[in-house]
Enzyme design. Structure first.
Site, PDB file in Angstrom:
ATOM      1  N   ARG A   1      -8.270  -0.861   4.799  1.00  0.00           N
ATOM      2  CA  ARG A   1      -7.423   0.163   4.162  1.00  0.00           C
ATOM      3  C   ARG A   1      -6.063  -0.411   3.785  1.00  0.00           C
ATOM      4  O   ARG A   1      -5.397   0.115   2.901  1.00  0.00           O
ATOM      5  CB  ARG A   1      -7.178   1.331   5.119  1.00  0.00           C
ATOM      6  CG  ARG A   1      -8.404   2.114   5.421  1.00  0.00           C
ATOM      7  CD  ARG A   1      -8.052   3.291   6.267  1.00  0.00           C
ATOM      8  NE  ARG A   1      -7.498   4.323   5.410  1.00  0.00           N
ATOM      9  CZ  ARG A   1      -7.676   5.603   5.588  1.00  0.00           C
ATOM     10  NH1 ARG A   1      -8.386   6.028   6.597  1.00  0.00           N
ATOM     11  NH2 ARG A   1      -7.143   6.474   4.781  1.00  0.00           N
TER      12      ARG A   1
ATOM     13  N   ARG B   1      -5.685  10.729   4.130  1.00  0.00           N
ATOM     14  CA  ARG B   1      -4.691  11.738   4.452  1.00  0.00           C
ATOM     15  C   ARG B   1      -3.462  11.659   3.540  1.00  0.00           C
ATOM     16  O   ARG B   1      -2.854  12.669   3.213  1.00  0.00           O
ATOM     17  CB  ARG B   1      -4.294  11.503   5.924  1.00  0.00           C
ATOM     18  CG  ARG B   1      -3.552  12.612   6.495  1.00  0.00           C
ATOM     19  CD  ARG B   1      -2.898  12.268   7.771  1.00  0.00           C
ATOM     20  NE  ARG B   1      -2.049  13.370   8.127  1.00  0.00           N
ATOM     21  CZ  ARG B   1      -0.885  13.610   7.591  1.00  0.00           C
ATOM     22  NH1 ARG B   1      -0.397  12.792   6.677  1.00  0.00           N
ATOM     23  NH2 ARG B   1      -0.188  14.653   7.941  1.00  0.00           N
TER      24      ARG B   1
ATOM     25  N   CYS C   1      -5.430  12.637  12.499  1.00  0.00           N
ATOM     26  CA  CYS C   1      -5.868  11.265  12.228  1.00  0.00           C
ATOM     27  C   CYS C   1      -5.758  10.475  13.529  1.00  0.00           C
ATOM     28  O   CYS C   1      -5.162  10.949  14.493  1.00  0.00           O
ATOM     29  CB  CYS C   1      -5.081  10.681  11.070  1.00  0.00           C
ATOM     30  SG  CYS C   1      -3.643   9.764  11.503  1.00  0.00           S
TER      31      CYS C   1
ATOM     32  N   ILE D   1       7.410   7.250  16.876  1.00  0.00           N
ATOM     33  CA  ILE D   1       7.048   7.937  15.625  1.00  0.00           C
ATOM     34  C   ILE D   1       5.723   8.708  15.748  1.00  0.00           C
ATOM     35  O   ILE D   1       5.667   9.889  15.426  1.00  0.00           O
ATOM     36  CB  ILE D   1       6.970   6.941  14.439  1.00  0.00           C
ATOM     37  CG1 ILE D   1       8.243   6.092  14.360  1.00  0.00           C
ATOM     38  CG2 ILE D   1       6.717   7.673  13.117  1.00  0.00           C
ATOM     39  CD1 ILE D   1       9.522   6.829  14.003  1.00  0.00           C
TER      40      ILE D   1
ATOM     41  N   ASP E   1       4.515   0.714  12.072  1.00  0.00           N
ATOM     42  CA  ASP E   1       3.319   0.053  11.549  1.00  0.00           C
ATOM     43  C   ASP E   1       3.149  -1.385  12.037  1.00  0.00           C
ATOM     44  O   ASP E   1       2.068  -1.962  11.892  1.00  0.00           O
ATOM     45  CB  ASP E   1       3.351   0.047  10.009  1.00  0.00           C
ATOM     46  CG  ASP E   1       2.973   1.397   9.434  1.00  0.00           C
ATOM     47  OD1 ASP E   1       2.607   2.299  10.218  1.00  0.00           O
ATOM     48  OD2 ASP E   1       3.057   1.567   8.209  1.00  0.00           O
TER      49      ASP E   1
ATOM     50  N   LYS F   1       0.836  -1.214   0.000  1.00  0.00           N
ATOM     51  CA  LYS F   1       0.000   0.000   0.000  1.00  0.00           C
ATOM     52  C   LYS F   1       0.864   1.256   0.000  1.00  0.00           C
ATOM     53  O   LYS F   1       0.622   2.188  -0.765  1.00  0.00           O
ATOM     54  CB  LYS F   1      -0.896  -0.012   1.248  1.00  0.00           C
ATOM     55  CG  LYS F   1      -1.599   1.307   1.506  1.00  0.00           C
ATOM     56  CD  LYS F   1      -2.477   1.244   2.723  1.00  0.00           C
ATOM     57  CE  LYS F   1      -1.804   1.632   4.006  1.00  0.00           C
ATOM     58  NZ  LYS F   1      -1.541   3.057   4.176  1.00  0.00           N
ATOM     59  N   ASN F   2       1.874   1.266   0.851  1.00  0.00           N
ATOM     60  CA  ASN F   2       2.655   2.504   0.989  1.00  0.00           C
ATOM     61  C   ASN F   2       3.586   2.768  -0.185  1.00  0.00           C
ATOM     62  O   ASN F   2       4.206   3.812  -0.269  1.00  0.00           O
ATOM     63  CB  ASN F   2       3.449   2.494   2.308  1.00  0.00           C
ATOM     64  CG  ASN F   2       2.530   2.657   3.505  1.00  0.00           C
ATOM     65  OD1 ASN F   2       1.337   2.911   3.345  1.00  0.00           O
ATOM     66  ND2 ASN F   2       3.073   2.503   4.703  1.00  0.00           N
TER      67      ASN F   2
ATOM     68  N   ARG G   1      -0.124  14.354  12.912  1.00  0.00           N
ATOM     69  CA  ARG G   1       0.432  14.215  11.562  1.00  0.00           C
ATOM     70  C   ARG G   1       0.511  15.550  10.811  1.00  0.00           C
ATOM     71  O   ARG G   1      -0.167  15.755   9.799  1.00  0.00           O
ATOM     72  CB  ARG G   1      -0.346  13.165  10.774  1.00  0.00           C
ATOM     73  CG  ARG G   1      -0.342  11.835  11.490  1.00  0.00           C
ATOM     74  CD  ARG G   1      -0.944  10.753  10.690  1.00  0.00           C
ATOM     75  NE  ARG G   1       0.003  10.104   9.804  1.00  0.00           N
ATOM     76  CZ  ARG G   1      -0.267   9.022   9.095  1.00  0.00           C
ATOM     77  NH1 ARG G   1      -1.444   8.475   9.165  1.00  0.00           N
ATOM     78  NH2 ARG G   1       0.633   8.480   8.323  1.00  0.00           N
TER      79      ARG G   1
HETATM   80  C1  UD1 Z   1       4.175   6.877   6.237  1.00  0.00           C
HETATM   81  C2  UD1 Z   1       3.331   5.645   6.056  1.00  0.00           C
HETATM   82  C3  UD1 Z   1       2.813   5.142   7.386  1.00  0.00           C
HETATM   83  C4  UD1 Z   1       3.986   4.935   8.343  1.00  0.00           C
HETATM   84  C5  UD1 Z   1       4.850   6.187   8.422  1.00  0.00           C
HETATM   85  C6  UD1 Z   1       6.114   6.001   9.257  1.00  0.00           C
HETATM   86  C7  UD1 Z   1       2.345   5.994   3.868  1.00  0.00           C
HETATM   87  C8  UD1 Z   1       1.086   6.218   3.075  1.00  0.00           C
HETATM   88  N1  UD1 Z   1       2.197   5.976   5.201  1.00  0.00           N
HETATM   89  O1  UD1 Z   1       3.331   7.892   6.771  1.00  0.00           O
HETATM   90  O2  UD1 Z   1       2.148   3.906   7.181  1.00  0.00           O
HETATM   91  O3  UD1 Z   1       3.456   4.673   9.631  1.00  0.00           O
HETATM   92  O4  UD1 Z   1       5.259   6.581   7.100  1.00  0.00           O
HETATM   93  O5  UD1 Z   1       6.840   4.919   8.796  1.00  0.00           O
HETATM   94  O6  UD1 Z   1       3.410   5.760   3.319  1.00  0.00           O
HETATM   95  N2  UD1 Z   1       6.037  14.712  10.614  1.00  0.00           N
HETATM   96  C9  UD1 Z   1       6.112  16.057  10.932  1.00  0.00           C
HETATM   97  N3  UD1 Z   1       5.978  16.970   9.914  1.00  0.00           N
HETATM   98  C10 UD1 Z   1       5.767  16.599   8.620  1.00  0.00           C
HETATM   99  C11 UD1 Z   1       5.701  15.219   8.305  1.00  0.00           C
HETATM  100  C12 UD1 Z   1       5.834  14.282   9.326  1.00  0.00           C
HETATM  101  O7  UD1 Z   1       6.279  16.431  12.079  1.00  0.00           O
HETATM  102  O8  UD1 Z   1       5.650  17.473   7.749  1.00  0.00           O
HETATM  103  C13 UD1 Z   1       6.161  13.713  11.705  1.00  0.00           C
HETATM  104  C14 UD1 Z   1       4.861  12.915  11.890  1.00  0.00           C
HETATM  105  O9  UD1 Z   1       3.937  13.600  12.707  1.00  0.00           O
HETATM  106  C15 UD1 Z   1       5.380  11.660  12.520  1.00  0.00           C
HETATM  107  C16 UD1 Z   1       6.733  11.469  11.843  1.00  0.00           C
HETATM  108  O10 UD1 Z   1       7.100  12.735  11.325  1.00  0.00           O
HETATM  109  O11 UD1 Z   1       5.565  11.853  13.892  1.00  0.00           O
HETATM  110  C17 UD1 Z   1       6.748  10.411  10.756  1.00  0.00           C
HETATM  111  O12 UD1 Z   1       5.829  10.767   9.758  1.00  0.00           O
HETATM  112  P1  UD1 Z   1       6.028  10.372   8.229  1.00  0.00           P
HETATM  113  O13 UD1 Z   1       7.285   9.590   8.056  1.00  0.00           O
HETATM  114  O14 UD1 Z   1       5.844  11.590   7.407  1.00  0.00           O
HETATM  115  O15 UD1 Z   1       4.814   9.401   7.999  1.00  0.00           O
HETATM  116  P2  UD1 Z   1       3.812   9.406   6.774  1.00  0.00           P
HETATM  117  O16 UD1 Z   1       4.529   9.678   5.502  1.00  0.00           O
HETATM  118  O17 UD1 Z   1       2.623  10.240   7.102  1.00  0.00           O
END
Ligand code: UD1
Length: 418
Positions: free
Chosen positions: A397, A92, A116, A327, A305, A22-23, A121
């Site tokens: 999902r 999202r 979420c 995380i 995850d 999925k990711n 996030r």
């Molecule tokens: C992706 C995965 C999700 C997985 C996560 C971490 C997808 C669709 N989803 O989510 O399944 O759990 O990686 O491996 O690929 N953060 C900030 N600011 C930002 C962006 C992120 O503070 O602009 C923080 C988030 O709140 C979180 C951390 O960084 O605490 C990790 O987030 P991120 O790696 O961005 O996860 P996703 O890409 O949303």
């Protein structure tokens, strides 16, 4: 509305072919927007989030055709640069379209993704990077309005190796003017999958999988054909399901190198694992040992995850295990539900102490998010009696027909509509 009804206590035995990730499929589908051509994507899992991504693409003006697990996306007719608020709220991860739409259309308007169930996030890292590349971004009335005639290559340091931000920058940078360098980039295998796909489209991405990614902007991309990598989180969920039931399982189409942290924890807990390229064999021992400590980290650390399915396993292990979630701030929502099934878990901030109990019992439980939901299914497979898991829309999902896969291996699981 439907529920999963599971009668626990049957050791799983059989073979599962692992679905596409999925990711990986979501950012790759977003990447198709970058060319005015046709892309053919194989091994797409049949999931709600993939369906919703198809809706996003159609609303942008793309034509989508699906045949079994292959999606053909024709992006020639793109005539909109907008993703409405409702779709953004439902999924999202549509935020990764921002960089791609901006690069293709010179402007983009997307609903704010909002919070979420697993935490706030924020998207500050995405926006900061796109602004650094020359985008003007206004946040108003629940929308992000972005414009930039031509994005410019830039040196971008991420304060945290965010997966989504790394992907968004890659998508924005492939057709930008000049070179973009991302430091402290996310290193997840899905980033490599996206880079390979972009390069097949004619992009110049180097270093994906390391913390420094270099992207040489090119004028134009073309269509490409690609096969999505296997889902490492789904694969580990099924391994855990086999182990918690005292069973044995063969996973086909899996990539063991993507799961080192999880496989090592399973071995520590007593599983016998043999991994060859594309195939993982797990046999459980009578006793499940506790795992000293699991701390979630960016890849190649322990994935957030898979934290909750591992917690279900630790709940019936011999001894005490500690989980630290680094995380996401709210990723213990499955704990109360596991406690309903007889688990002994204490949460203190970002840590959970799990004292293994002799056995779990069936109960009515609810999934509040995707992976937490999977942990309840895993726990139910080992529980004494019948468990009803509601909130299946979250599980759907990320898991393609979870009940069919598990039933193939002997689990007593069915979906009932209410
Ligand atoms: C992706 C995965 C999700 C997985 C996560 C971490 C997808 C669709 N989803 O989510 O399944 O759990 O990686 O491996 O690929 N953060 C900030 N600011 C930002 C962006 C992120 O503070 O602009 C923080 C988030 O709140 C979180 C951390 O960084 O605490 C990790 O987030 P991120 O790696 O961005 O996860 P996703 O890409 O949303």
């Amino acid at each position: 509305m439907n529920k999963l009804v599971i009668e626990g206590g049957v050791p799983l035995k059989g073979e599962i072919t692992v679905q596409g990730a999925k990711n990986a499929v979501l950012p790759i589908l977003a990447a198709t927007v970058l060319s005015a051509d046709e892309c053919i994507i194989h091994n797409c899992p049949w999931l709600r989030d993939v369906e919703k991504t198809g809706v996003v693409l159609e609303k942008l003006g793309c034509m989508i055709k699906r045949e079994a697990s292959t999606l053909c996306v024709d992006t020639v007719g793109i005539n909109s640069c907008r993703i409405d608020e409702r779709l953004m709220r439902e999924m999202r991860s549509s935020i990764i379209f921002l960089g791609a739409i901006l690069a293709r259309c010179g402007k983009a308007e997307v609903g704010m993704p909002g919070g979420c169930p697993i935490g706030l996030r924020p998207i500050d890292l995405h926006l900061k990077a796109l602004r650094q590349m020359g985008a003007e971004i206004i946040e108003e009335h629940g929308y992000l309005r972005c414009s930039c005639k031509k994005l410019k290559g830039s040196c971008i340091h991420l304060d945290f190796p965010s997966v989504g931000a790394t992907e968004n920058i890659m998508l924005a940078a492939v057709t930008a003017d000049g070179t973009t360098v991302i430091t402290n980039a996310a290193r997840e295998p899905e980033i490599i999958d996206l880079a390979i796909f972009l390069n097949k489209m004619g992009a110049g991405v180097r270093g994906a999988g390391s913390s420094c990614i270099t992207i040489e902007g090119v004028d134009k991309l073309h269509g490409a054909e690609y096969r999505i990598m296997p889902d490492r989180i789904v694969a580990q969920t099924y391994l855990i399901a086999a182990m918690i039931t005292g069973g044995e399982i063969v996973l086909r189409g899996a990539e063991p190198h993507h799961m080192q942290a999880g496989l090592s924890a399973l071995s520590e807990m007593g599983a016998k694992i043999r991994a060859d390229k594309g195939c993982i064999y797990l046999k459980s021992e009578k006793k499940i040992h506790s795992v000293r400590i699991i701390k979630t980290m960016p890849y190649p650390g322990f994935p957030t995850d898979i934290q909750s399915p591992f917690m279900a396993l630790a709940a019936v292990a011999d001894g005490t295990s500690v989980f630290v979630e680094n995380i996401f701030e709210n990723r213990f929502r499955h704990v109360d539900e596991l406690i309903r099934m007889g688990a002994d878990i204490k949460v203190e901030g970002r840590s959970a102490v799990v004292r293994g109990v002799k056995g779990l019992y069936g109960a009515n439980v609810e999934a509040y998010e995707l992976r937490g939901g999977a942990s309840l299914v895993v726990a139910a497979l080992a529980a004494d009696g019948i468990t009803t898991v509601s909130g299946t829309e979250f599980i759907d999902r990320g898991y393609e027909n979870i009940e069919r896969q598990l039933a193939f291996c002997g689990a007593k699981i069915k979906r009932v509509w209410t």
